[in-house]
Design an enzyme around this catalytic site. Structure first.
Site, PDB file in Angstrom:
ATOM      1  N   HIS A 175      30.748  45.888  37.600  1.00 16.36           N
ATOM      2  CA  HIS A 175      32.210  45.907  37.767  1.00 16.36           C
ATOM      3  C   HIS A 175      32.904  44.866  36.889  1.00 16.36           C
ATOM      4  O   HIS A 175      34.113  44.914  36.724  1.00 16.36           O
ATOM      5  CB  HIS A 175      32.567  45.674  39.236  1.00 16.36           C
ATOM      6  CG  HIS A 175      32.152  46.815  40.131  1.00 16.36           C
ATOM      7  ND1 HIS A 175      33.041  47.718  40.649  1.00 16.36           N
ATOM      8  CD2 HIS A 175      30.939  47.211  40.568  1.00 16.36           C
ATOM      9  CE1 HIS A 175      32.401  48.620  41.392  1.00 16.36           C
ATOM     10  NE2 HIS A 175      31.120  48.327  41.357  1.00 16.36           N
TER      11      HIS A 175
ATOM     12  N   ASP B 204      38.987  40.401  32.130  1.00 21.26           N
ATOM     13  CA  ASP B 204      38.885  41.124  33.399  1.00 21.26           C
ATOM     14  C   ASP B 204      38.101  42.403  33.159  1.00 21.26           C
ATOM     15  O   ASP B 204      38.296  43.069  32.137  1.00 21.26           O
ATOM     16  CB  ASP B 204      40.294  41.483  33.912  1.00 21.26           C
ATOM     17  CG  ASP B 204      40.369  41.450  35.430  1.00 21.26           C
ATOM     18  OD1 ASP B 204      39.362  41.769  36.070  1.00 21.26           O
ATOM     19  OD2 ASP B 204      41.447  41.104  35.959  1.00 21.26           O
TER      20      ASP B 204
HETATM   21  P1  ADP Z   1      39.540  41.537  41.123  1.00 21.83           P
HETATM   22  O1  ADP Z   1      38.575  42.616  41.512  1.00 21.83           O
HETATM   23  O2  ADP Z   1      39.044  40.615  40.065  1.00 21.83           O
HETATM   24  O3  ADP Z   1      40.080  40.773  42.292  1.00 21.83           O
HETATM   25  P2  ADP Z   1      41.429  43.706  40.640  1.00 21.83           P
HETATM   26  O4  ADP Z   1      42.831  43.638  40.137  1.00 21.83           O
HETATM   27  O5  ADP Z   1      40.584  44.725  39.994  1.00 21.83           O
HETATM   28  O6  ADP Z   1      40.814  42.253  40.478  1.00 21.83           O
HETATM   29  O7  ADP Z   1      41.424  44.035  42.193  1.00 21.83           O
HETATM   30  C1  ADP Z   1      42.074  43.209  43.113  1.00 21.83           C
HETATM   31  C2  ADP Z   1      42.411  44.003  44.376  1.00 21.83           C
HETATM   32  O8  ADP Z   1      42.776  43.069  45.386  1.00 21.83           O
HETATM   33  C3  ADP Z   1      43.583  44.940  44.175  1.00 21.83           C
HETATM   34  O9  ADP Z   1      43.358  46.160  44.852  1.00 21.83           O
HETATM   35  C4  ADP Z   1      44.758  44.178  44.776  1.00 21.83           C
HETATM   36  O10 ADP Z   1      45.766  45.004  45.314  1.00 21.83           O
HETATM   37  C5  ADP Z   1      44.083  43.357  45.849  1.00 21.83           C
HETATM   38  N1  ADP Z   1      44.833  42.086  46.013  1.00 21.83           N
HETATM   39  C6  ADP Z   1      45.058  41.171  45.084  1.00 21.83           C
HETATM   40  N2  ADP Z   1      45.853  40.184  45.554  1.00 21.83           N
HETATM   41  C7  ADP Z   1      46.123  40.468  46.828  1.00 21.83           C
HETATM   42  C8  ADP Z   1      46.896  39.838  47.847  1.00 21.83           C
HETATM   43  N3  ADP Z   1      47.581  38.705  47.640  1.00 21.83           N
HETATM   44  N4  ADP Z   1      46.918  40.428  49.029  1.00 21.83           N
HETATM   45  C9  ADP Z   1      46.251  41.575  49.236  1.00 21.83           C
HETATM   46  N5  ADP Z   1      45.540  42.223  48.307  1.00 21.83           N
HETATM   47  C10 ADP Z   1      45.450  41.682  47.117  1.00 21.83           C
END
Ligand code: ADP
Length: 484
Positions: free
Chosen positions: A158, A358
């Site tokens: 991932h 990322d």
């Molecule tokens: P990573 O897997 O590195 O965290 P991604 O952007 O691929 O990055 O996925 C992050 C996920 O976590 C997304 O679905 C996003 O909506 C969720 N997310 C990120 N920040 C928050 C937050 N403050 N509250 C709830 N969900 C969050």
């Protein structure tokens, strides 16, 4: 149809898959349709005696079987916090400077993978299709092979694949490559990742590209292809903000939503916003940056540092530009309910997604999906997010270039509605085509076709060759290589 067996570090609560979003929705769907099995850590940290345990706790959830094991505190420290999150995470995100190559981490990482393989082995049926997820579990396939498992085993990474020279810095890179070679199919997020992995296997462990496009390494033949992760689009579309959109409100919101991680480029984002305010005094009082940054892996030192840096930076910028009735940066270091997140996305004129590196970045896709097609916001996206390979109609920026980002904020704020609609339409089409269900289907179809000796449907070797050429690298393929 054969049963699907998933292995990952953590298992999600299948009863709440809808709330988890992202890949979990697709995984829950396939597990229930194919009466699958999912093995992973239960999130608990137990005694040292747990290290001997290979009999998982098993529960049935909606047609699927979930098998979990605890970790001991030593395993949690060395395998999870140590090797996975203090070595592989930073190195794969090209942050050698924060990697902690401590003696003992790798050994424990291997031992946990071996224990999970032993726990899985007695639960397997001869025609199961096994799908292993992410950097915590690279050696799992090889440990299964050592136990005599001959099933199709696929692996999906991932996070990004670093350039070959960075991969080579991992003291145990050969062992990791040997682990990867045990899989029939290795899936990654982007074409650049495919190219990086092929480069590394050629440079680092004498991998050879075969006529049929597979890679021969350590006497095994594996396929490598890109399968970009998507979202469940419908859970974001159609939800129009009511809570936040007050007719009288006159400030325009820029939104950032990122786990508080040093790969997410948050200090650069804050600096760019500060620079924008400096260069454009007319916009003061008219815009705010809301940054939601939930905590993550707080026991890893590098995460403590980034937290302090952000608190200082937001304080400095707010102190410099803020007024009694206007605070430029809203920085919220807490998790936010998913429903609220969708509303905030829909209410924000610019989605600022500017990680330094990322694997994919699902927030970029979620932001686009949550926009009103008639009056959509603009996505500002880092060229170093995997999502940039697909989302070409976003405003693509270099997150290291604070000046360029400051100027792009202005362009986004001033973009006319026609252009916003056009970009949004194209982005949404792409997100719909490559949603989370398509990702899951295409990986599993490819893995199962390999068993039947058919080529993968993911971005194949040809795409990797083009990506290498685009990067100005010499192609490793001979001219007569038959493409997948
Ligand atoms: P990573 O897997 O590195 O965290 P991604 O952007 O691929 O990055 O996925 C992050 C996920 O976590 C997304 O679905 C996003 O909506 C969720 N997310 C990120 N920040 C928050 C937050 N403050 N509250 C709830 N969900 C969050």
């Amino acid at each position: 149809m054969s049963r699907i067996v998933l292995v990952s570090n953590r298992v999600a609560d299948l009863n709440k898959a809808g709330q988890a979003g992202g890949v979990v929705i697709a995984i829950a769907d396939v597990l229930s349709k194919r009466r699958g099995l999912w093995l992973g850590w239960n999130g608990k940290i137990g005694e040292k005696s747990e290290e001997q345990r290979t009999k998982p706790d098993i529960v049935e959830v909606g047609g699927a079987t979930v098998a979990t094991l605890p970790l001991s505190s030593r395993e949690y420290k060395d395998y999870y916090l140590g090797y996975a999150n203090d070595v592989l995470w930073p190195v794969f995100h090209s942050r050698l400077d924060v990697a902690q190559f401590e003696a003992g981490y790798y050994q424990r990482y291997l031992e946990v993978n071996r224990r999970f393989a032993r726990a899985l082995h007695p639960l397997l049926k001869p025609d199961d299709t096994i799908w292993v997820h992410d950097y915590h579990m690279i050696p799992l396939g090889l440990e299964l092979r050592k136990l005599g498992v001959e099933n199709s085993i696929g692996f999906f990474l991932h996070i990004p694949v670093p350039p070959s020279q960075t991969f080579l810095a991992i003291p145990e890179h050969r062992e990791l490559a040997r682990g990867l070679a045990a899989y029939d199919l290795v899936g990654v997020q982007t074409k650049v990742d495919v190219a990086n992995l092929i480069d590394y296997l050629q440079d680092g462990v004498l991998g050879r590209i075969l006529q049929d496009g597979r890679i021969r390494v350590f006497d095994r033949e594996m396929s490598i292809a890109a399968f970009p992760v998507g979202i469940d689009v419908d859970s974001f579309v159609g939800s129009r903000p009511k809570v936040l959109r007050e007719p009288a409100r006159s400030v325009t919101r820029l939104i950032g939503v990122d786990r508080l991680d040093y790969t997410k480029g948050l200090p650069q984002k804050f600096r760019a916003f500060g620079r924008f305010l400096e260069k454009n005094p007319d916009y003061r009082r008219k815009v705010i940056l809301s940054q939601l940054a939930p905590p993550t892996r707080e026991s890893v030192l590098a995460y403590v540092d980034i937290r302090h840096e952000l608190e200082t930076l937001s304080g400095t910028i707010n102190g410099k530009f803020g007024e009694l009735d206007w605070v430029p940066i809203h920085y919220i270091h807490r998790s936010t309910p998913r429903k609220m997140l969708v509303d905030v996305f829909g209410d924000s004129r610019i989605g600022v997604v500017t990680p330094l590196r990322d694997g994919m970045n699902l927030v970029a896709k979620e932001y686009v999906a949550a926009q009103d097609p008639e009056d959509p916001g603009v996505l500002m996206l880092s060229r170093f997010a995997g999502a940039a390979e697909q989302m070409k109609e976003a405003l693509i920026v270099n997150p290291y270039d604070v000046e360029e980002m400051a100027d792009t904020i202005k362009i986004a704020l001033e973009m006319d509605v026609e252009e916003r609609r056009e970009r949004h339409r194209a982005l949404l089409d792409g997100i719909r085509t490559h949603d989370t269900f398509a990702w899951c289907r295409s990986f599993l179809t490819s893995l199962e076709n390999i068993r039947r000796r058919r080529p993968p449907t993911g971005e194949p070797f040809e795409a990797a060759r083009k990506a290498r050429e685009a990067k100005g690298l010499a192609s490793g393929a001979s001219r007569h290589t038959r493409l997948l």
